[in-house]
Design an enzyme around this catalytic site. Sequence first.
Site, short mmCIF file in Angstrom:
data_model
loop_
_atom_site.label_atom_id
_atom_site.label_comp_id
_atom_site.label_asym_id
_atom_site.label_seq_id
_atom_site.Cartn_x
_atom_site.Cartn_y
_atom_site.Cartn_z
N LYS A 116 0.74 -1.23 0.05
CA LYS A 116 0.02 -0.06 0.03
C LYS A 116 0.74 1.19 0.11
O LYS A 116 0.24 2.40 -0.62
CB LYS A 116 -1.01 -0.12 1.03
CG LYS A 116 -1.75 -1.27 1.34
CD LYS A 116 -2.62 -1.50 -0.03
CE LYS A 116 -3.27 -2.96 0.00
NZ LYS A 116 -3.83 -3.19 -1.14
N GLY A 165 -7.79 -2.68 6.91
CA GLY A 165 -8.02 -2.05 8.25
C GLY A 165 -6.94 -2.72 9.37
O GLY A 165 -6.92 -2.24 10.59
N LYS A 201 -2.89 11.92 6.92
CA LYS A 201 -3.60 12.79 7.85
C LYS A 201 -4.88 11.87 8.04
O LYS A 201 -5.49 11.21 7.00
CB LYS A 201 -3.99 13.97 7.09
CG LYS A 201 -5.14 14.56 7.77
CD LYS A 201 -4.46 16.28 8.28
CE LYS A 201 -5.64 16.70 9.17
NZ LYS A 201 -5.09 17.20 10.20
N LYS A 237 -17.72 -5.09 4.21
CA LYS A 237 -19.16 -4.37 3.68
C LYS A 237 -20.41 -4.98 3.64
O LYS A 237 -20.30 -6.04 3.73
CB LYS A 237 -18.61 -3.98 2.21
CG LYS A 237 -17.25 -3.08 1.76
CD LYS A 237 -17.03 -3.38 0.25
CE LYS A 237 -15.80 -2.39 0.15
NZ LYS A 237 -14.93 -2.51 -1.10
N GLU A 275 -9.96 2.57 -5.19
CA GLU A 275 -10.40 3.05 -4.01
C GLU A 275 -10.30 4.35 -3.46
O GLU A 275 -9.04 4.66 -3.61
CB GLU A 275 -10.17 1.88 -2.73
CG GLU A 275 -10.76 0.63 -2.82
CD GLU A 275 -10.45 0.12 -1.64
OE1 GLU A 275 -11.12 -1.15 -1.51
OE2 GLU A 275 -10.02 0.31 -0.59
N ASN A 290 -7.48 -2.48 -5.89
CA ASN A 290 -7.57 -3.83 -5.76
C ASN A 290 -7.68 -4.44 -7.08
O ASN A 290 -8.13 -4.03 -8.19
CB ASN A 290 -9.02 -4.11 -5.21
CG ASN A 290 -9.24 -3.49 -3.61
OD1 ASN A 290 -8.45 -3.65 -2.91
ND2 ASN A 290 -10.45 -2.91 -3.66
N ARG A 292 -8.43 -7.26 -8.38
CA ARG A 292 -9.29 -8.34 -8.65
C ARG A 292 -10.62 -8.07 -8.82
O ARG A 292 -10.94 -6.99 -8.78
CB ARG A 292 -9.31 -9.40 -7.05
CG ARG A 292 -9.84 -8.27 -6.15
CD ARG A 292 -10.20 -8.95 -4.92
NE ARG A 292 -10.85 -8.25 -3.95
CZ ARG A 292 -10.28 -7.21 -3.05
NH1 ARG A 292 -9.31 -7.20 -3.00
NH2 ARG A 292 -11.18 -6.49 -2.30
N VAL A 295 -16.52 -8.49 -4.74
CA VAL A 295 -17.96 -9.00 -4.25
C VAL A 295 -19.20 -8.15 -4.94
O VAL A 295 -19.76 -8.67 -5.48
CB VAL A 295 -17.88 -9.09 -2.73
CG1 VAL A 295 -19.41 -9.41 -2.39
CG2 VAL A 295 -16.78 -10.07 -2.33
C1 MV4 Z 1 -8.47 6.04 6.21
C2 MV4 Z 1 -9.38 6.49 6.85
C3 MV4 Z 1 -9.33 7.78 7.38
N1 MV4 Z 1 -8.24 8.51 7.15
N2 MV4 Z 1 -7.31 6.83 6.04
C4 MV4 Z 1 -9.70 1.44 6.39
C5 MV4 Z 1 -8.99 0.33 5.70
C6 MV4 Z 1 -8.39 0.84 4.57
N3 MV4 Z 1 -8.74 0.14 3.55
C7 MV4 Z 1 -8.48 2.31 4.71
N4 MV4 Z 1 -9.19 2.81 5.75
C8 MV4 Z 1 -9.27 4.04 6.22
N5 MV4 Z 1 -8.42 4.73 5.88
C9 MV4 Z 1 -7.30 7.76 6.13
N6 MV4 Z 1 -6.21 8.84 6.08
C10 MV4 Z 1 -10.69 5.69 7.29
C11 MV4 Z 1 -10.39 4.56 6.88
C12 MV4 Z 1 -11.72 3.68 7.38
C13 MV4 Z 1 -12.48 3.09 6.32
C14 MV4 Z 1 -12.29 3.00 4.93
C15 MV4 Z 1 -12.92 2.63 3.87
C16 MV4 Z 1 -14.07 1.76 4.34
C17 MV4 Z 1 -14.23 1.60 5.84
C18 MV4 Z 1 -13.60 2.39 6.82
C19 MV4 Z 1 -13.76 2.18 7.95
C20 MV4 Z 1 -13.30 2.73 8.84
C21 MV4 Z 1 -11.92 3.40 8.56
#
Ligand code: MV4
Length: 448
Positions: A116, A165, A201, A237, A275, A290, A292, A295
Amino acid sequence: MFRKILIANRGEIALRIIWACRELGIKTVAIYSTADADSLHVRFADEEVCIGPPRNQDSYLNVSAVISAAEITDAEAVHPGYGFLAESAHFAEVCRECGLTFIGPEPDVIRKMGDKAVARSTMMEAGVPTIPGSEGILDGPEHAAEIAEKIGYPVLIKASAGGGGRGMRIANDADELERMYNAATAEAGAAFGNAEVYLEKYLKNPRHIEFQVLGDTHGNIVHLFERECSIQRRHQKLVEESPSVALDDDLRARMAEAAIKAARAVDYVNAGTIEFLLDEDKNFYFIEMNTRIQVEHPVTELVTGIDIIKEMVRVAAGEPISVTQDEIVSRGHAIECRVNAEHPETFVPSPGKITTFHSPGGPGIRIDTHCHGDATIPPFYDSMIAKVIAYGGTRGEAILRMRRAMESFVIEGIHTNVALQRKIVSDEDFVRGRMSTAFMERFLEKKG
Ligand code: MV4
């Protein structure tokens, strides 16, 4: 075109790939663990090979067993679906070395986007908007502090090998930073065998919006518009939809342009997802790619009319994408609810024997499932057992169809989240389109 494809997966996605192959006139090979011997993907494939005992490591993740199954059945290509080996650069490489076409992107691209921090710096360099933060991985807590002072707190420390996460920590101020840095690196090291972290941030209550992209070997890259995926619990999700009510035409066009730029930056071939997080001021930022099929791809299929699985197969066979960007239009509205075999209050998985399975149908309802009235859900795999996708001319019509589908979905013998999903799609904030990644926490609090 391929004569025969091996499907390196199970469950609803294995069946979904079988349907696409049938329509393309391609023979299919199912692989299965002993726990899935009676599963529908085994029944509907042209051939089937048992590849081992139930545990993932012994079957669906066992590269030599999967490759052997392809060799003995004389398959020419492998569709990995999602999960399992879908984002294994190593598996894609082994396929190539064995003369099998991996239906997905190049191994190098899988590897690059799987890291990442590398994905982030690749996109920064390409001019795709990213969240303010470190350029690459952090050298240590002092390095983290230096960047955090510059961009301001709160900050988020993320594992390079993470995604979904794990290995993530928020630091609200300088006092917390070193502790959170150490926690994130320790968790990442233990979970992934790679302790590298980077910093961004921290955005408060963003929306999660992703763009479906498709690339072919002729240099064409197109997007299939967005999916709003903010409704999730613990990074799983629950509800996805397209289009997102948060985008107007201008923002959609700018995000689509960034998605194409992101895919171009890695010469992307096959189906992928860019994303983004969208903040409360409607600024958008790339977070991950991603490599792939996902879902939630059916919501995109319903609004665009494009069969993404078929496109993946065509592109892997060297054919161009069957449509040009100008021909791709989004029409109407689609919503997907994931049906999980889990206890409605505790969310603990609920495997077991299904005794009644009556799935909804009628106008605007698509069900992707491998379940039926005499199926047994093994305890070894993901708890998602069905996807209900509702289509309507408007979001309102799609919601009404989803609600009526969730009211008439009868599953007995195991616990499911059908009733929870019915409540989500009836929730006032959901109906108004007021949602963020904090939606489920609030929703579950409201319910008490
Ligand atoms: C973040 C964020 C807030 N600020 N990055 C969670 C999993 C990973 N794929 C990226 N994620 C997040 N990154 C910054 N700088 C909040 C999340 C996040 C989140 C992102 C997408 C879908 C659901 C989420 C649930 C909690 C936190």
